[in-house]
Design a protein around this motif. Structure first.
Motif, PDB file in Angstrom:
ATOM      1  N   MET A 176     -13.976  92.520   3.623  1.00 13.31           N
ATOM      2  CA  MET A 176     -12.638  91.997   3.472  1.00 13.31           C
ATOM      3  C   MET A 176     -11.964  92.293   4.997  1.00 13.31           C
ATOM      4  O   MET A 176     -12.078  93.460   5.475  1.00 13.31           O
ATOM      5  CB  MET A 176     -11.957  92.798   2.388  1.00 13.31           C
ATOM      6  N   THR A 177     -11.157  91.371   5.327  1.00 12.21           N
ATOM      7  CA  THR A 177     -10.539  91.312   6.459  1.00 12.21           C
ATOM      8  C   THR A 177      -9.070  91.956   6.321  1.00 12.21           C
ATOM      9  O   THR A 177      -8.518  91.744   5.221  1.00 12.21           O
ATOM     10  CB  THR A 177     -10.387  90.207   7.234  1.00 12.21           C
ATOM     11  N   GLU A 178      -8.636  92.819   7.312  1.00 17.76           N
ATOM     12  CA  GLU A 178      -7.260  93.194   7.348  1.00 17.76           C
ATOM     13  C   GLU A 178      -6.325  91.991   7.409  1.00 17.76           C
ATOM     14  O   GLU A 178      -6.386  90.995   8.086  1.00 17.76           O
ATOM     15  CB  GLU A 178      -6.877  93.822   8.253  1.00 17.76           C
ATOM     16  N   PRO A 179      -5.036  92.146   6.870  1.00 19.60           N
ATOM     17  CA  PRO A 179      -4.103  90.905   7.101  1.00 19.60           C
ATOM     18  C   PRO A 179      -3.568  90.859   8.505  1.00 19.60           C
ATOM     19  O   PRO A 179      -3.639  92.064   8.981  1.00 19.60           O
ATOM     20  CB  PRO A 179      -2.970  91.139   6.091  1.00 19.60           C
ATOM     21  N   LEU A 180      -3.242  89.798   8.921  1.00 13.18           N
ATOM     22  CA  LEU A 180      -2.839  89.450  10.288  1.00 13.18           C
ATOM     23  C   LEU A 180      -1.478  90.019  10.464  1.00 13.18           C
ATOM     24  O   LEU A 180      -0.540  89.783   9.409  1.00 13.18           O
ATOM     25  CB  LEU A 180      -3.134  88.205  10.675  1.00 13.18           C
ATOM     26  N   ASP A 181      -1.166  90.609  11.534  1.00 11.59           N
ATOM     27  CA  ASP A 181       0.434  90.780  11.774  1.00 11.59           C
ATOM     28  C   ASP A 181       0.633  90.513  13.218  1.00 11.59           C
ATOM     29  O   ASP A 181      -0.364  90.533  14.066  1.00 11.59           O
ATOM     30  CB  ASP A 181       0.879  92.019  11.141  1.00 11.59           C
ATOM     31  N   LEU A 182       1.833  90.235  13.694  1.00  7.73           N
ATOM     32  CA  LEU A 182       2.333  89.838  15.062  1.00  7.73           C
ATOM     33  C   LEU A 182       1.909  90.954  15.822  1.00  7.73           C
ATOM     34  O   LEU A 182       1.461  90.884  16.873  1.00  7.73           O
ATOM     35  CB  LEU A 182       3.915  89.657  15.084  1.00  7.73           C
ATOM     36  N   ALA A 183       2.395  92.220  15.642  1.00  8.46           N
ATOM     37  CA  ALA A 183       1.801  93.296  16.404  1.00  8.46           C
ATOM     38  C   ALA A 183       0.420  93.532  16.817  1.00  8.46           C
ATOM     39  O   ALA A 183       0.084  93.951  17.989  1.00  8.46           O
ATOM     40  CB  ALA A 183       2.607  94.716  15.853  1.00  8.46           C
ATOM     41  N   LYS A 184      -0.429  93.328  15.892  1.00 10.80           N
ATOM     42  CA  LYS A 184      -1.874  93.249  15.907  1.00 10.80           C
ATOM     43  C   LYS A 184      -2.437  92.194  16.770  1.00 10.80           C
ATOM     44  O   LYS A 184      -3.293  92.418  17.899  1.00 10.80           O
ATOM     45  CB  LYS A 184      -2.549  93.212  14.866  1.00 10.80           C
ATOM     46  N   LEU A 185      -1.743  91.159  16.692  1.00 12.01           N
ATOM     47  CA  LEU A 185      -2.119  89.926  17.565  1.00 12.01           C
ATOM     48  C   LEU A 185      -1.651  90.118  18.900  1.00 12.01           C
ATOM     49  O   LEU A 185      -2.584  89.833  19.828  1.00 12.01           O
ATOM     50  CB  LEU A 185      -1.548  88.604  16.927  1.00 12.01           C
ATOM     51  N   GLN A 186      -0.556  90.597  19.042  1.00  8.36           N
ATOM     52  CA  GLN A 186      -0.094  90.946  20.597  1.00  8.36           C
ATOM     53  C   GLN A 186      -0.942  92.148  21.178  1.00  8.36           C
ATOM     54  O   GLN A 186      -1.493  91.853  22.413  1.00  8.36           O
ATOM     55  CB  GLN A 186       1.453  91.512  20.452  1.00  8.36           C
ATOM     56  N   ARG A 187      -1.324  92.953  20.523  1.00  5.94           N
ATOM     57  CA  ARG A 187      -2.312  94.013  21.151  1.00  5.94           C
ATOM     58  C   ARG A 187      -3.698  93.343  21.150  1.00  5.94           C
ATOM     59  O   ARG A 187      -4.277  93.748  22.423  1.00  5.94           O
ATOM     60  CB  ARG A 187      -2.585  94.978  19.866  1.00  5.94           C
ATOM     61  N   ARG A 188      -4.206  92.608  20.603  1.00  2.00           N
ATOM     62  CA  ARG A 188      -5.353  91.884  20.767  1.00  2.00           C
ATOM     63  C   ARG A 188      -5.208  90.978  22.181  1.00  2.00           C
ATOM     64  O   ARG A 188      -6.108  90.920  22.823  1.00  2.00           O
ATOM     65  CB  ARG A 188      -5.665  90.758  19.839  1.00  2.00           C
ATOM     66  N   LEU A 189      -4.056  90.184  22.164  1.00  2.00           N
ATOM     67  CA  LEU A 189      -3.948  89.459  23.388  1.00  2.00           C
ATOM     68  C   LEU A 189      -3.983  90.210  24.815  1.00  2.00           C
ATOM     69  O   LEU A 189      -4.417  89.947  25.751  1.00  2.00           O
ATOM     70  CB  LEU A 189      -2.641  88.698  23.189  1.00  2.00           C
TER      71      LEU A 189
END
Length: 107
Positions: A1-14
């Protein structure tokens, strides 16, 4: 099961993606705004000559839907990177803007 996406995580990935490739020197506010503009224009290009009715059905064609989705992702990616570089919380900025618009344009 994958974790829900959130803006902060996506910014960190970028940020991690760019750092791993040593792209930070190129991710200046000026360059990010220019890239954002280019990607937004690529999104506009998909809709440019469509009628209002055709534009409302754009996601029914799988090929066009894929292009739209990719361009939306590109626009959001550059916007989030710009916010990261400038220290802007995009959700707080949007919340504040909606508050101002509600005062500016009362029902």
């Amino acid at each position: 099961m994958t974790e829900p996406l959130d803006l902060a995580k996506l910014q960190r990935r970028l940020a991690e993606f760019a750092a791993a490739r040593n792209w930070q020197p190129y991710h200046t506010p000026k360059n990010l705004v220019a890239a954002l503009s280019v990607e937004a224009s690529e999104l506009v290009e998909i809709f440019q000559w469509l009628t209002p009715e055709e534009s409302a059905r754009v996601m029914t064609d799988p090929d066009t839907a894929h292009r739209v989705t990719d361009e939306v992702a590109d626009v959001l990616a550059y916007l989030l990177q710009l916010c990261e570089v400038l220290g802007i919380d995009p959700l707080a900025a949007l919340d504040a803007k909606i508050d101002r618009n509600e005062r500016r344009f009362p029902i």
